[in-house]
Design an enzyme around this catalytic site. Sequence first.
Site, short mmCIF file in Angstrom:
data_model
loop_
_atom_site.label_atom_id
_atom_site.label_comp_id
_atom_site.label_asym_id
_atom_site.label_seq_id
_atom_site.Cartn_x
_atom_site.Cartn_y
_atom_site.Cartn_z
N LYS A 255 3.62 -9.32 6.36
CA LYS A 255 3.37 -7.96 6.87
C LYS A 255 2.62 -8.01 8.20
O LYS A 255 2.98 -7.33 9.14
CB LYS A 255 2.52 -7.14 5.88
CG LYS A 255 3.14 -6.88 4.55
CD LYS A 255 2.31 -5.90 3.72
CE LYS A 255 0.91 -6.39 3.38
NZ LYS A 255 0.87 -7.57 2.51
N ARG B 100 -4.55 -11.32 -6.70
CA ARG B 100 -4.04 -10.35 -5.71
C ARG B 100 -2.61 -9.95 -6.04
O ARG B 100 -2.22 -8.80 -5.83
CB ARG B 100 -4.14 -10.95 -4.30
CG ARG B 100 -5.59 -11.00 -3.81
CD ARG B 100 -5.78 -11.97 -2.66
NE ARG B 100 -5.05 -11.62 -1.47
CZ ARG B 100 -4.67 -12.51 -0.55
NH1 ARG B 100 -4.94 -13.79 -0.68
NH2 ARG B 100 -4.03 -12.10 0.51
N ARG C 205 -2.21 1.12 -0.20
CA ARG C 205 -2.07 0.10 -1.23
C ARG C 205 -2.13 0.70 -2.63
O ARG C 205 -1.96 -0.03 -3.61
CB ARG C 205 -3.20 -0.91 -1.09
CG ARG C 205 -2.80 -2.24 -0.46
CD ARG C 205 -4.02 -3.11 -0.45
NE ARG C 205 -3.78 -4.49 -0.34
CZ ARG C 205 -3.83 -5.18 0.79
NH1 ARG C 205 -4.03 -4.57 1.94
NH2 ARG C 205 -3.68 -6.49 0.79
N ARG D 112 -8.51 -18.58 4.54
CA ARG D 112 -9.13 -17.29 4.23
C ARG D 112 -9.84 -17.40 2.89
O ARG D 112 -9.35 -18.06 1.99
CB ARG D 112 -8.02 -16.22 4.15
CG ARG D 112 -8.11 -15.22 5.26
CD ARG D 112 -6.93 -14.30 5.26
NE ARG D 112 -6.88 -13.39 4.11
CZ ARG D 112 -6.09 -12.32 4.04
NH1 ARG D 112 -5.30 -12.02 5.05
NH2 ARG D 112 -6.09 -11.54 2.98
N ARG E 108 -1.86 -21.10 4.35
CA ARG E 108 -2.17 -20.25 5.52
C ARG E 108 -3.54 -20.60 6.09
O ARG E 108 -4.49 -20.85 5.36
CB ARG E 108 -2.14 -18.79 5.08
CG ARG E 108 -2.63 -17.81 6.15
CD ARG E 108 -2.23 -16.41 5.85
NE ARG E 108 -2.98 -15.78 4.78
CZ ARG E 108 -2.78 -14.52 4.38
NH1 ARG E 108 -1.85 -13.79 4.96
NH2 ARG E 108 -3.50 -14.01 3.41
P1 AMP Z 1 -4.98 -8.11 3.63
O1 AMP Z 1 -5.48 -8.76 4.86
O2 AMP Z 1 -4.13 -6.90 3.89
O3 AMP Z 1 -4.35 -9.07 2.65
O4 AMP Z 1 -6.29 -7.51 2.88
C1 AMP Z 1 -7.31 -8.36 2.41
C2 AMP Z 1 -8.15 -7.67 1.38
O5 AMP Z 1 -8.79 -6.51 1.96
C3 AMP Z 1 -7.41 -7.12 0.17
O6 AMP Z 1 -7.17 -8.10 -0.82
C4 AMP Z 1 -8.37 -6.04 -0.31
O7 AMP Z 1 -9.48 -6.59 -0.97
C5 AMP Z 1 -8.86 -5.45 1.02
N1 AMP Z 1 -7.99 -4.36 1.49
C6 AMP Z 1 -7.22 -4.33 2.62
N2 AMP Z 1 -6.56 -3.17 2.73
C7 AMP Z 1 -6.89 -2.43 1.64
C8 AMP Z 1 -6.52 -1.14 1.16
N3 AMP Z 1 -5.64 -0.37 1.81
N4 AMP Z 1 -7.08 -0.73 -0.01
C9 AMP Z 1 -7.96 -1.46 -0.68
N5 AMP Z 1 -8.35 -2.70 -0.30
C10 AMP Z 1 -7.82 -3.19 0.86
#
Ligand code: AMP
Length: 224
Positions: free
Chosen positions: A15, A168, A90, A157, A127
């Site tokens: 994404k 996740r 989400r 990460r 990653r």
């Molecule tokens: P990502 O980089 O999109 O994988 O996001 C990393 C982490 O940030 C996720 O696993 C959540 O803990 C938090 N996070 C990011 N976007 C959201 C969202 N829209 N709602 C809730 N938690 C989020």
Amino acid sequence: MPLNVIVLGPPGAGKGTQAERLAATFGVPKISTGDILREAVHAGTDIGRQAAEIMSAGQLVGDELMIEIVRERLSRADVARGFVLDGFPRTVTQAVALDEMLDGRGEVTVLHITVPEDEIVRRLTTRRICEACGATADPGVAPVAPCARCGGALVQRRDDGEAVIRQRLQVFERETRPLVAHYRRRPRFFTVDGHTAPGEVASRIRALIGSGASAAVATRSGGA
Ligand code: AMP
């Protein structure tokens, strides 16, 4: 007509990579809620302190906070010509709030990227991101190489350990997968096969966006 895009898909679907390419191609900002939260954690702000533990556990940060973050971001002048949203919404609650925020702002394109689960786990466990600027390194770059953007050190990460990845993925299935049903009957909902080279995925997405098509389906089926 503004280009309003939502990129939907499991962790590791690409994404962020696709959102970044699309945003650069069309000259609109990429808005990644994960990046916003990681920056807040890095900077030690209130939001960062609230989010850090939740993120490391692979859980979702609360809807109310996320909705406020995005509402504020979408009120800035640089989104007048559109945006690419990566990682938001989400949950169904977030999607309903976003529908309200976008009411009257032109049409919305939803890209649903699919990738099989074993490929997701492979991608995420290998990653690397830059410790300094947060950029994701291209797959295949040696973990000891410096960041191509700023020269910083590459690290894993915090939420890319295998146990947290499984967590996740469960959260995705429970909270985010229902968004496919929320969006799928919209005229500009597209499913894109993400299990192929990033450049190929990007050109398919560009073709879909440019085509004004009203529906499209991945050429390869299956996957998350
Ligand atoms: P990502 O980089 O999109 O994988 O996001 C990393 C982490 O940030 C996720 O696993 C959540 O803990 C938090 N996070 C990011 N976007 C959201 C969202 N829209 N709602 C809730 N938690 C989020």
